[in-house]
Structures are given as structure tokens and as C-alpha cells.
Design a protein around this motif. Sequence first.
Motif, mmCIF file in Angstrom:
data_model
loop_
_atom_site.group_PDB
_atom_site.id
_atom_site.type_symbol
_atom_site.label_atom_id
_atom_site.label_comp_id
_atom_site.label_asym_id
_atom_site.label_seq_id
_atom_site.Cartn_x
_atom_site.Cartn_y
_atom_site.Cartn_z
ATOM 1 N N SER A 22 0.872 -1.333 0.024
ATOM 2 C CA SER A 22 0.022 -0.049 -0.174
ATOM 3 C C SER A 22 0.910 1.370 0.121
ATOM 4 N N LYS A 23 0.414 2.385 -0.645
ATOM 5 C CA LYS A 23 1.198 3.377 -0.752
ATOM 6 C C LYS A 23 0.218 4.884 0.084
ATOM 7 N N ILE A 24 1.208 4.889 0.919
ATOM 8 C CA ILE A 24 0.589 6.216 1.796
ATOM 9 C C ILE A 24 1.371 7.459 1.537
ATOM 10 N N THR A 25 0.351 8.588 1.145
ATOM 11 C CA THR A 25 1.194 9.997 1.079
ATOM 12 C C THR A 25 0.988 10.909 1.945
ATOM 13 N N ALA A 26 2.019 11.338 2.202
ATOM 14 C CA ALA A 26 1.889 12.606 3.072
ATOM 15 C C ALA A 26 2.325 13.972 2.857
ATOM 16 N N TYR A 27 1.382 14.795 3.166
ATOM 17 C CA TYR A 27 1.522 16.140 2.716
ATOM 18 C C TYR A 27 1.802 17.049 3.986
ATOM 19 N N VAL A 28 2.893 17.731 3.743
ATOM 20 C CA VAL A 28 3.424 18.487 5.095
ATOM 21 C C VAL A 28 3.242 20.105 4.764
ATOM 22 N N ASP A 29 3.127 20.607 5.783
ATOM 23 C CA ASP A 29 3.205 22.277 5.617
ATOM 24 C C ASP A 29 3.529 22.887 6.917
ATOM 25 N N GLY A 30 4.101 23.822 6.912
ATOM 26 C CA GLY A 30 4.304 24.650 8.056
ATOM 27 C C GLY A 30 4.216 26.308 7.963
ATOM 28 N N ALA A 31 3.787 26.937 8.832
ATOM 29 C CA ALA A 31 3.609 28.466 8.671
ATOM 30 C C ALA A 31 3.921 29.043 9.988
ATOM 31 N N ALA A 32 4.204 30.452 9.519
ATOM 32 C CA ALA A 32 4.836 31.341 10.942
ATOM 33 C C ALA A 32 3.863 32.707 10.638
ATOM 34 N N ARG A 33 3.343 33.281 11.561
ATOM 35 C CA ARG A 33 2.416 34.554 11.461
ATOM 36 C C ARG A 33 3.609 35.463 11.830
ATOM 37 N N GLY A 34 3.903 36.405 10.892
ATOM 38 C CA GLY A 34 5.203 37.143 11.045
ATOM 39 C C GLY A 34 6.174 36.455 10.698
ATOM 40 N N ASN A 35 7.515 36.826 10.443
ATOM 41 C CA ASN A 35 8.501 36.022 9.958
ATOM 42 C C ASN A 35 9.730 36.535 10.648
ATOM 43 N N PRO A 36 10.145 36.077 11.756
ATOM 44 C CA PRO A 36 9.516 34.934 12.657
ATOM 45 C C PRO A 36 8.362 35.315 13.358
ATOM 46 N N GLY A 37 7.860 34.447 14.012
ATOM 47 C CA GLY A 37 6.671 34.597 14.942
ATOM 48 C C GLY A 37 5.958 33.273 15.361
ATOM 49 N N PRO A 38 4.740 33.213 15.800
ATOM 50 C CA PRO A 38 4.056 31.869 16.464
ATOM 51 C C PRO A 38 3.994 31.173 15.070
ATOM 52 N N ALA A 39 4.547 29.834 15.311
ATOM 53 C CA ALA A 39 4.488 28.916 14.193
ATOM 54 C C ALA A 39 4.043 27.479 14.568
ATOM 55 N N ALA A 40 3.413 26.861 13.520
ATOM 56 C CA ALA A 40 2.978 25.498 13.733
ATOM 57 C C ALA A 40 3.454 24.714 12.654
ATOM 58 N N ALA A 41 3.391 23.466 12.835
ATOM 59 C CA ALA A 41 3.640 22.395 11.781
ATOM 60 C C ALA A 41 2.543 21.523 11.494
ATOM 61 N N GLY A 42 2.242 20.929 10.361
ATOM 62 C CA GLY A 42 0.984 20.105 10.274
ATOM 63 C C GLY A 42 1.526 18.758 9.048
ATOM 64 N N VAL A 43 0.737 17.755 9.122
ATOM 65 C CA VAL A 43 0.948 16.687 8.388
ATOM 66 C C VAL A 43 -0.413 16.094 8.303
ATOM 67 N N VAL A 44 -0.761 15.776 6.772
ATOM 68 C CA VAL A 44 -2.079 14.841 6.511
ATOM 69 C C VAL A 44 -1.478 13.521 5.833
ATOM 70 N N PHE A 45 -1.699 12.378 6.156
ATOM 71 C CA PHE A 45 -1.488 11.462 5.678
ATOM 72 C C PHE A 45 -2.793 10.668 4.875
ATOM 73 N N LEU A 46 -2.339 10.301 3.597
ATOM 74 C CA LEU A 46 -3.548 9.936 2.818
ATOM 75 C C LEU A 46 -3.460 8.423 2.087
ATOM 76 N N LYS A 47 -4.307 7.490 2.254
ATOM 77 C CA LYS A 47 -4.204 6.287 1.753
ATOM 78 C C LYS A 47 -5.474 5.957 0.732
ATOM 79 N N ASP A 48 -5.038 5.770 -0.561
ATOM 80 C CA ASP A 48 -6.272 5.625 -1.379
ATOM 81 C C ASP A 48 -7.139 7.017 -1.538
ATOM 82 N N GLU A 49 -6.682 8.059 -1.663
ATOM 83 C CA GLU A 49 -7.265 9.490 -1.428
ATOM 84 C C GLU A 49 -8.123 9.612 -0.306
ATOM 85 N N LYS A 50 -8.100 8.855 0.804
ATOM 86 C CA LYS A 50 -8.727 9.031 2.130
ATOM 87 C C LYS A 50 -7.641 9.480 3.168
#
Length: 79
Positions: A22-50
Motif C-alpha cells: 500500500s502507498k501512503i502519501t504525506a502532505y506537509v506544511d508549516g507556517a509562521a505569522r510574522g516571520n519570525p512569529g508564532p509558528a506551527a507544523a502540520g501533516v496529513v496522511f492519505l491512503k487511496d485518497e482518504k
Amino acid sequence: MDRLRVLRQDPLLAPVSSQKISKITAYVDGAARGNPGPAAAGVVFLKDEKTVKTLSVPIGNNTNNVAEYCALILAMQAA
């Protein structure tokens, strides 16, 4: 030639069985408000587009680049 023979005998490099992988795809992104500033990181794992799993973490005051890099590390740790 000897090196090639040794690599072929390495169990980690042995051919995978004919079972479907099986193939699992990971989409990653991170953002900061102001640069630098309060920041966060996130990941979404998809398998068969779910969506299989989502992760997000605040990472304090950082730059946008650090936030995106942290998201990649988070995905690799979770995988």
C-alpha cells in the motif's frame, strides 16, 4: 563484481514479495505569522485518497522555513 554479489545477498536489499504494497502519501506544511512569529507544523496522511491521520504541533516563535522543516520531520517520525 564482489561488491555487487554482496549487495545481492543483503536481506535489506532482497526483492519484495509479490504481495501488493500500500502507498501512503504525506502532505506537509508549516507556517509562521510574522516571520519570525508564532509558528506551527502540520501533516496529513492519505491512503487511496482518504485521510488516514492528521497531525499538528505548535513550535513556538520560529520562521516559516523552520516550520516547514519541522512538518517534514514530524511526518517522517510518524511514518
